[in-house]
Design a protein around this motif. Structure first.
Motif, PDB file in Angstrom:
ATOM      1  N   LEU A  46      -5.146   2.986   3.331  1.00  0.00           N
ATOM      2  CA  LEU A  46      -4.766   3.081   1.927  1.00  0.00           C
ATOM      3  C   LEU A  46      -3.364   2.546   1.717  1.00  0.00           C
ATOM      4  N   SER A  47      -3.264   1.509   0.889  1.00  0.00           N
ATOM      5  CA  SER A  47      -1.974   0.977   0.474  1.00  0.00           C
ATOM      6  C   SER A  47      -1.928   1.024  -1.040  1.00  0.00           C
ATOM      7  N   ALA A  48      -1.201   2.004  -1.582  1.00  0.00           N
ATOM      8  CA  ALA A  48      -1.119   2.196  -3.033  1.00  0.00           C
ATOM      9  C   ALA A  48       0.227   2.831  -3.353  1.00  0.00           C
ATOM     10  N   PRO A  49       1.295   2.046  -3.413  1.00  0.00           N
ATOM     11  CA  PRO A  49       2.640   2.602  -3.575  1.00  0.00           C
ATOM     12  C   PRO A  49       2.874   3.315  -4.902  1.00  0.00           C
ATOM     13  N   GLU A  50       2.046   3.048  -5.930  1.00  0.00           N
ATOM     14  CA  GLU A  50       2.234   3.676  -7.235  1.00  0.00           C
ATOM     15  C   GLU A  50       1.318   4.876  -7.456  1.00  0.00           C
ATOM     16  N   LEU A  51       0.602   5.316  -6.405  1.00  0.00           N
ATOM     17  CA  LEU A  51      -0.348   6.416  -6.546  1.00  0.00           C
ATOM     18  C   LEU A  51       0.357   7.686  -6.987  1.00  0.00           C
ATOM     19  N   LYS A  52      -0.160   8.291  -8.081  1.00  0.00           N
ATOM     20  CA  LYS A  52       0.426   9.516  -8.621  1.00  0.00           C
ATOM     21  C   LYS A  52      -0.454  10.736  -8.412  1.00  0.00           C
ATOM     22  N   LYS A  53      -1.757  10.533  -8.369  1.00  0.00           N
ATOM     23  CA  LYS A  53      -2.658  11.680  -8.247  1.00  0.00           C
ATOM     24  C   LYS A  53      -3.802  11.349  -7.309  1.00  0.00           C
ATOM     25  N   LEU A  54      -3.999  12.216  -6.315  1.00  0.00           N
ATOM     26  CA  LEU A  54      -5.109  12.074  -5.369  1.00  0.00           C
ATOM     27  C   LEU A  54      -6.031  13.270  -5.515  1.00  0.00           C
ATOM     28  N   HIS A  55      -7.316  13.001  -5.737  1.00  0.00           N
ATOM     29  CA  HIS A  55      -8.337  14.048  -5.828  1.00  0.00           C
ATOM     30  C   HIS A  55      -9.257  13.864  -4.629  1.00  0.00           C
TER      31      HIS A  55
END
Length: 428
Positions: free
Chosen positions: A245-254
């Motif tokens: 997983l490469s997602a530097p702007e990720l704010k919410k993980l469910h």
């Protein structure tokens, strides 16, 4: 509107009022009649209005929005060939009876593409047939939203399959190369993948996707999405499962995780819970909200959640939702169970930087749950804790009373306990 009044209704001269016999509905402009027919949201019902007048017989063919439900593939193909306008706003097809062969799907997809809809929904829910045959997916040049559930293996041709303005895509119950598909969607913002096979690895590489939902997928996952802000992941974890997983702007993980016996047989729990594997399994970027849905079936979850919090050290708000089963189906952890490893997790003293709020839903008051709350209050500078009791749990149970005492011992933290229907428990 040309109809007679009921019998017995008199006019001013005590005579029965007669209508003039004029069909004013059929005298309306075509645009207004089409607006009336569009309210059906059903092409079959719109076509049935032809019994009213010969003028109505072909009106349905000019509707910009067509909805087909429970129409056989052969009849559906004939109907699409009769559409009199070159481009549709909406094409919605749902078929839930009988078998849908690969030949049916291979014919319907090009027919839908010829009508060039802005919004396409194609749901073929029948029993899969000829599932090993491949079907070429055509491009949809004007589509901004597509829902596709066809139950077959879809391939992308080398040329001509483009989705230049597509913003929202949902695909279900099919096999498709998601990596190649997302590359052909340069404006895709929301992607939903449900119960799909994507070769050995589900691949999503996109510079535009902001929301990604992956459910019921059994393989490995490779995500590169620099604009991704919300990730919803329900994965069937086998011994070779991995997430890149490469997602530097990720704010919410469910994240949905399963911890019951079936996964122990497939070694899923051992692979997820062992600390030497977890960092390699989930290489998370920094984000502030973590929501976990755990099918615990009575097992201990504190060690797993603690490991995740140590990896994701920027979490400010944690929401933990456990399953609602309370009873004979629960299976307590056995000695040396991997769910409870390392066994000293209850006594660890680590600093969870930034964690401010913890919410636990379907709290049952079991010993390991109370231990987890103790750990959170000891290791984080919490400002708020919310506990929502499972529906069958009594607020006066031993575990709940122990929880109340724990909250009283931490007066600086705002602690609230709620019953299932939302009524707050007053424990002070």
């Amino acid at each position: 509107m040309g109809s007679r009044p009921p019998r017995g209704v008199r006019g001013r001269d005590d005579q029965v009022a007669d209508g003039d016999g004029v069909d004013r509905i059929s005298g309306l402009p075509d645009d207004l009649l089409l607006l009336v027919l569009s309210r059906f949201e059903c092409a079959h019902e719109a076509a049935r209005t032809s019994v009213l007048s010969s003028r109505w017989s072909d009106l349905w063919r000019r509707l910009p929005e067509l909805y087909f439900s429970h129409v056989s593939p052969r009849a559906l193909e004939d109907a699409l060939a009769k559409v009199a306008i070159p481009k549709l706003s909406v094409l919605d097809i749902e078929f839930s009876g009988g078998s849908v062969s690969s030949g049916d799907v291979a014919s319907l997809l090009p027919a839908a593409a010829r009508l060039d809809p802005v919004k396409l929904s194609l749901g073929l829910w029948g029993k899969e047939k000829d599932g090993d045959q491949t079907i070429e997916l055509p491009g949809f040049a004007r589509a901004t939203e597509i829902y596709l559930s066809v139950g077959h293996h879809l391939t992308l041709p080398a040329h001509g399959c483009e989705f230049p303005v597509l913003e929202r895509l949902s695909i279900a119950r099919c096999r498709i190369d998601t990596g190649a598909l997302t590359l052909r969607c340069p404006h895709l913002c929301v992607l939903r993948i449900s119960r799909c096979q994507s070769y050995d690895t589900l691949k999503v590489h996109s510079n535009t996707i902001e929301e990604l939902y992956v459910t019921h997928f059994g393989g490995c996952i490779d995500i590169v999405a620099p604009e991704l802000k919300k990730l919803h992941l329900y994965a069937t974890m086998h011994k070779d499962f991995s997430v890149s997983l490469s997602a530097p702007e990720l704010k919410k993980l469910h994240l949905y995780a399963t911890m019951h016996k079936e996964f122990r047989i497939s070694r899923g729990v051992d692979f997820v819970l062992h600390s030497r594997n977890l960092p390699e399994l989930f290489q998370f970027p920094k984000f502030s909200v973590l929501e976990l849905c755990l099918d615990t079936s009575g097992r201990v979850y504190g060690a797993l959640v603690l490991k995740l919090l140590r990896i994701c050290n920027g979490i400010r708000r944690l929401k933990l939702v456990t399953n609602q089963n309370v009873g004979n189906n629960d299976e307590a952890c056995t000695p040396n169970c991997p769910c409870d490893q390392p066994q000293n997790w209850r006594s660890q003293n680590i600093f969870l930087i930034g964690l401010e709020e913890v919410e636990i839903q379907n709290f049952k008051g079991r010993g390991n749950e109370v231990d987890f709350l103790k750990l959170m209050l000891r290791c984080a500078l919490l400002t708020k804790v919310i506990v929502r009791l499972e529906s069958k749990v009594s607020p006066s149970s031993k575990g709940c009373k122990e929880t109340y005492n724990l909250f009283k011992a931490n007066p600086a933290v705002e602690c609230n306990v709620y019953q299932k229907r939302g009524k707050e428990v007053i424990y002070a």
